[in-house]
Structure formats: C-alpha cells, structure tokens
Design a protein around this motif. Structure first.
Motif, PDB file in Angstrom:
ATOM      1  N   VAL A   1       5.923   7.716   5.404  1.00  0.00           N
ATOM      2  CA  VAL A   1       5.810   8.410   6.688  1.00  0.00           C
ATOM      3  C   VAL A   1       4.354   8.646   7.044  1.00  0.00           C
ATOM      4  O   VAL A   1       3.946   8.572   8.225  1.00  0.00           O
ATOM      5  CB  VAL A   1       6.587   9.740   6.639  1.00  0.00           C
ATOM      6  CG1 VAL A   1       6.299  10.581   7.888  1.00  0.00           C
ATOM      7  CG2 VAL A   1       8.080   9.471   6.521  1.00  0.00           C
ATOM      8  N   ASP A   2       3.519   8.915   6.027  1.00  0.00           N
ATOM      9  CA  ASP A   2       2.088   9.140   6.267  1.00  0.00           C
ATOM     10  C   ASP A   2       1.322   7.853   6.522  1.00  0.00           C
ATOM     11  O   ASP A   2       0.100   7.883   6.683  1.00  0.00           O
ATOM     12  CB  ASP A   2       1.475   9.864   5.067  1.00  0.00           C
ATOM     13  CG  ASP A   2       1.982  11.293   4.965  1.00  0.00           C
ATOM     14  OD1 ASP A   2       2.450  11.834   5.988  1.00  0.00           O
ATOM     15  OD2 ASP A   2       1.926  11.875   3.860  1.00  0.00           O
ATOM     16  N   GLY A   3       2.007   6.728   6.498  1.00  0.00           N
ATOM     17  CA  GLY A   3       1.350   5.476   6.846  1.00  0.00           C
ATOM     18  C   GLY A   3       0.979   4.600   5.675  1.00  0.00           C
ATOM     19  O   GLY A   3       0.393   3.525   5.873  1.00  0.00           O
ATOM     20  N   ALA A   4       1.295   5.014   4.463  1.00  0.00           N
ATOM     21  CA  ALA A   4       0.958   4.195   3.295  1.00  0.00           C
ATOM     22  C   ALA A   4       1.913   3.005   3.200  1.00  0.00           C
ATOM     23  O   ALA A   4       3.124   3.150   3.394  1.00  0.00           O
ATOM     24  CB  ALA A   4       1.036   5.042   2.016  1.00  0.00           C
TER      25      ALA A   4
ATOM     26  N   ARG B   1       0.283   0.465  -1.567  1.00  0.00           N
ATOM     27  CA  ARG B   1      -0.473   1.717  -1.673  1.00  0.00           C
ATOM     28  C   ARG B   1       0.418   2.823  -2.249  1.00  0.00           C
ATOM     29  O   ARG B   1      -0.043   3.635  -3.064  1.00  0.00           O
ATOM     30  CB  ARG B   1      -0.963   2.119  -0.282  1.00  0.00           C
ATOM     31  CG  ARG B   1      -1.681   3.478  -0.231  1.00  0.00           C
ATOM     32  CD  ARG B   1      -3.061   3.407  -0.849  1.00  0.00           C
ATOM     33  NE  ARG B   1      -3.745   4.690  -0.790  1.00  0.00           N
ATOM     34  CZ  ARG B   1      -4.392   5.149   0.280  1.00  0.00           C
ATOM     35  NH1 ARG B   1      -4.449   4.402   1.399  1.00  0.00           N
ATOM     36  NH2 ARG B   1      -4.986   6.315   0.252  1.00  0.00           N
ATOM     37  N   THR B   2       1.674   2.855  -1.861  1.00  0.00           N
ATOM     38  CA  THR B   2       2.590   3.859  -2.385  1.00  0.00           C
ATOM     39  C   THR B   2       2.810   3.678  -3.890  1.00  0.00           C
ATOM     40  O   THR B   2       2.793   4.645  -4.664  1.00  0.00           O
ATOM     41  CB  THR B   2       3.939   3.782  -1.657  1.00  0.00           C
ATOM     42  OG1 THR B   2       3.729   3.983  -0.263  1.00  0.00           O
ATOM     43  CG2 THR B   2       4.901   4.828  -2.182  1.00  0.00           C
TER      44      THR B   2
ATOM     45  N   GLU C   1       7.942   8.829  -2.331  1.00  0.00           N
ATOM     46  CA  GLU C   1       7.599   7.524  -1.757  1.00  0.00           C
ATOM     47  C   GLU C   1       7.890   7.505  -0.259  1.00  0.00           C
ATOM     48  O   GLU C   1       7.131   6.912   0.526  1.00  0.00           O
ATOM     49  CB  GLU C   1       8.387   6.431  -2.480  1.00  0.00           C
ATOM     50  CG  GLU C   1       8.059   6.340  -3.966  1.00  0.00           C
ATOM     51  CD  GLU C   1       8.903   5.301  -4.676  1.00  0.00           C
ATOM     52  OE1 GLU C   1       9.774   4.694  -4.025  1.00  0.00           O
ATOM     53  OE2 GLU C   1       8.678   5.099  -5.876  1.00  0.00           O
ATOM     54  N   GLU C   2       8.989   8.136   0.146  1.00  0.00           N
ATOM     55  CA  GLU C   2       9.320   8.171   1.567  1.00  0.00           C
ATOM     56  C   GLU C   2       8.286   8.988   2.354  1.00  0.00           C
ATOM     57  O   GLU C   2       7.920   8.630   3.481  1.00  0.00           O
ATOM     58  CB  GLU C   2      10.713   8.764   1.744  1.00  0.00           C
ATOM     59  CG  GLU C   2      11.819   7.883   1.175  1.00  0.00           C
ATOM     60  CD  GLU C   2      13.180   8.573   1.154  1.00  0.00           C
ATOM     61  OE1 GLU C   2      14.166   7.923   0.802  1.00  0.00           O
ATOM     62  OE2 GLU C   2      13.230   9.782   1.499  1.00  0.00           O
ATOM     63  N   ALA C   3       7.798  10.072   1.752  1.00  0.00           N
ATOM     64  CA  ALA C   3       6.768  10.879   2.411  1.00  0.00           C
ATOM     65  C   ALA C   3       5.473  10.095   2.566  1.00  0.00           C
ATOM     66  O   ALA C   3       4.791  10.171   3.602  1.00  0.00           O
ATOM     67  CB  ALA C   3       6.516  12.155   1.615  1.00  0.00           C
ATOM     68  N   ALA C   4       5.130   9.308   1.525  1.00  0.00           N
ATOM     69  CA  ALA C   4       3.924   8.478   1.618  1.00  0.00           C
ATOM     70  C   ALA C   4       4.077   7.431   2.702  1.00  0.00           C
ATOM     71  O   ALA C   4       3.125   7.123   3.435  1.00  0.00           O
ATOM     72  CB  ALA C   4       3.656   7.816   0.264  1.00  0.00           C
TER      73      ALA C   4
END
Length: 279
Positions: free
Chosen positions: A176-179, A183-184, A171-174
């Motif tokens: 960081v990608d702007g989600a 959306r996450t 979830e943290e990576a999503a």
C-alpha cells in the motif's frame, strides 16, 4: 492462572528434567573423560568417571596416526557450502509454497514430509549414477551436491513455518505504501526471516558435518575424506578400537558443532519464540 501442581509434583518434574539432562549429557561427558585417560586406565576393569592421571597423549597419538586437520577442513568446507546452498535454494521455494494456496502447494508440502522418510540406501544408487555422469565421483563438489539434495527437504520444511509466521498484513501494508514485490521481500520479509534462516543453516550444517554414509561411499581418495570417515580408521580390521585416540579425535570433531551452536543459539531461540507468538 495459578498452577495446581503441588510441591511433590514440582519435585517430580525437576527430577524428571534432571534425569533427562543427565541422559543427554552422559555420552559426551564419558567421551571427554575417556579422551584424557591414559592407556592403563582405559584398560582397567574398574572404570572411573574422572581420569586419575589426565594426559594429552591420546590427542598427540590421534594427530600422529591420522590426518585430522585435513579431514576437518574437508568436513568444514562441505558442511558450510552445503548448508549455505540449501538455504539459498530453499528460501524462495518456501516462500512460494507458504504464500500460495492450492493443490500444488499442498502436494509440495506433502512431498516434503514424505521425502523425510527415505532411507539413505534408497537414494545412494541414483545419486551415485548421477554423480558418475557428471564426473563428480570422489570429489568434494559431488559430496556438497548430495548434502544439498539431502538437506533441502528439511530446510524447506523449516522455512515454510517461518514464512507463515510472518504476518501477511506487513507485506500488504508495504505494498500500500508503494513498495514493489522485491522491495517488500528485501526490506520487510527478509529481516523477519533472519532467525529462521540462521536456524535452518545451523541444522543443515550439523547434518552435513556429522554425515558418514554418503562420504564413505562417494569419497575414495584419502586426501578428500571427511572427518567422520577418518575416525573409522582408528578401528582395527577385526573391530578392535584404539579407544584413547578415537575418543580424543571424536571429542575434537564435536567442537565445531558446539562452537557454531553456542555462537548463534540466541538468534535461534529468539526466532523460535517469535514464530510461536505470531502463529
């Protein structure tokens, strides 16, 4: 690492496992055998495992004497609806409890565990009074509401474990990608929770499908009664059972649960194994 169990130990383990499987399967196998036995074999002083003269008379008599199809549809409607609503309500609650740390989350988890110890008789009177005020006594809608309330703690308990098995790093990576949060949840968390949602729905479905006490208390109109309640009609006023038709009807009542479990058991097993590895 090599196992230190010798041949004798492994043989003992297999025998113990076989005995356990036989113990679990015995009631169902005996029920199936009884359902196909004619009346004279059921009354024999020397019962046999397999019916000597298999017959379908018990099934015909069961359908002639009781409205099994209507009762089965009532049970199916109540169980499917209650399981679906319980999962929909429990999922966001489980996510909030699993992802939040603090006294409130700890207290909520403890309350879920304690609520599992409540007996039916403790809650049936308050539920009856609430349903009476809502004019939902003797209705399937009221029974569904009760099943949701009853299944919710266990559904919540199961889903908390599945949510905690999903790594926060995904979830943290999503993020960081702007989600965004929604959306996450939809694109990352929800697909990983799918096996857990299916397993939770199944257990809630089986609980509602087999439930008897609430249906007996809340439903009075014969046309609205569920299958477990209708099965009791094969018992006489003095406790004498019409054994053949009762076994045939009970055998038919077990088939939906077995069918649902057979269809989705691979997803349940996969979800449990995935959760075990991640945890």
């Amino acid at each position: 690492m090599r196992s230190r169990t010798g041949p004798v130990g492994r043989a003992g383990q297999y025998l113990a496992l076989l005995g356990y499987l036989v113990f679990l399967a015995f009631p169902f196998l005996w029920l199936v055998s009884t359902a196909f036995k004619p009346a004279r074999e059921l009354g024999s002083l020397h019962p046999t495992w397999l019916p000597r003269h298999p017959t379908l008379d018990n099934f015909r008599q069961a359908f002639d004497e009781q409205p099994l199809l209507r009762a089965g549809l009532n049970s199916l409607l109540a169980a499917v609806s209650a399981a679906l609503i319980a999962v929909l309500v429990a999922t966001p609650l489980a996510y909030a409890i699993a992802r939040r740390k603090g006294r409130l989350a700890t207290a909520a988890t403890g309350w879920v565990v304690v609520s599992q110890a409540f007996p039916f008789v403790l809650v049936v009177i308050p539920l009856f009074l609430v349903l009476k005020d809502l004019h939902l006594i003797d209705s399937l809608a009221g029974l569904v509401l009760v099943y949701v309330v009853w299944a919710l703690p266990f559904a919540l308990w199961m889903l908390i474990g599945y949510v905690r098995a999903v790594p926060r790093e995904l979830e943290e990576a999503a993020a960081v990608d702007g989600a965004g949060r929604l959306r996450t949840l939809v694109s990352v968390t929800a697909p990983l929770l799918a096996p857990g949602l299916v397993a939770t729905w199944l257990f809630a479905f089986i609980t509602a499908w087999n439930e008897f006490f609430f249906a007996l208390v809340l439903l009075k109109t014969p046309q609205k009664q569920t299958l477990p309640v209708v099965l009791t009609h094969f018992l006489g006023a003095e406790g004498a059972a019409d054994l053949g038709p009762l076994a045939a009807a009970a055998f038919l009542a077990t088939l939906p649960s077995l069918a649902v479990f057979a269809v989705i058991q691979r997803r349940i097993t996969g979800g449990m194994l995935a959760g075990a590895v991640k945890s």
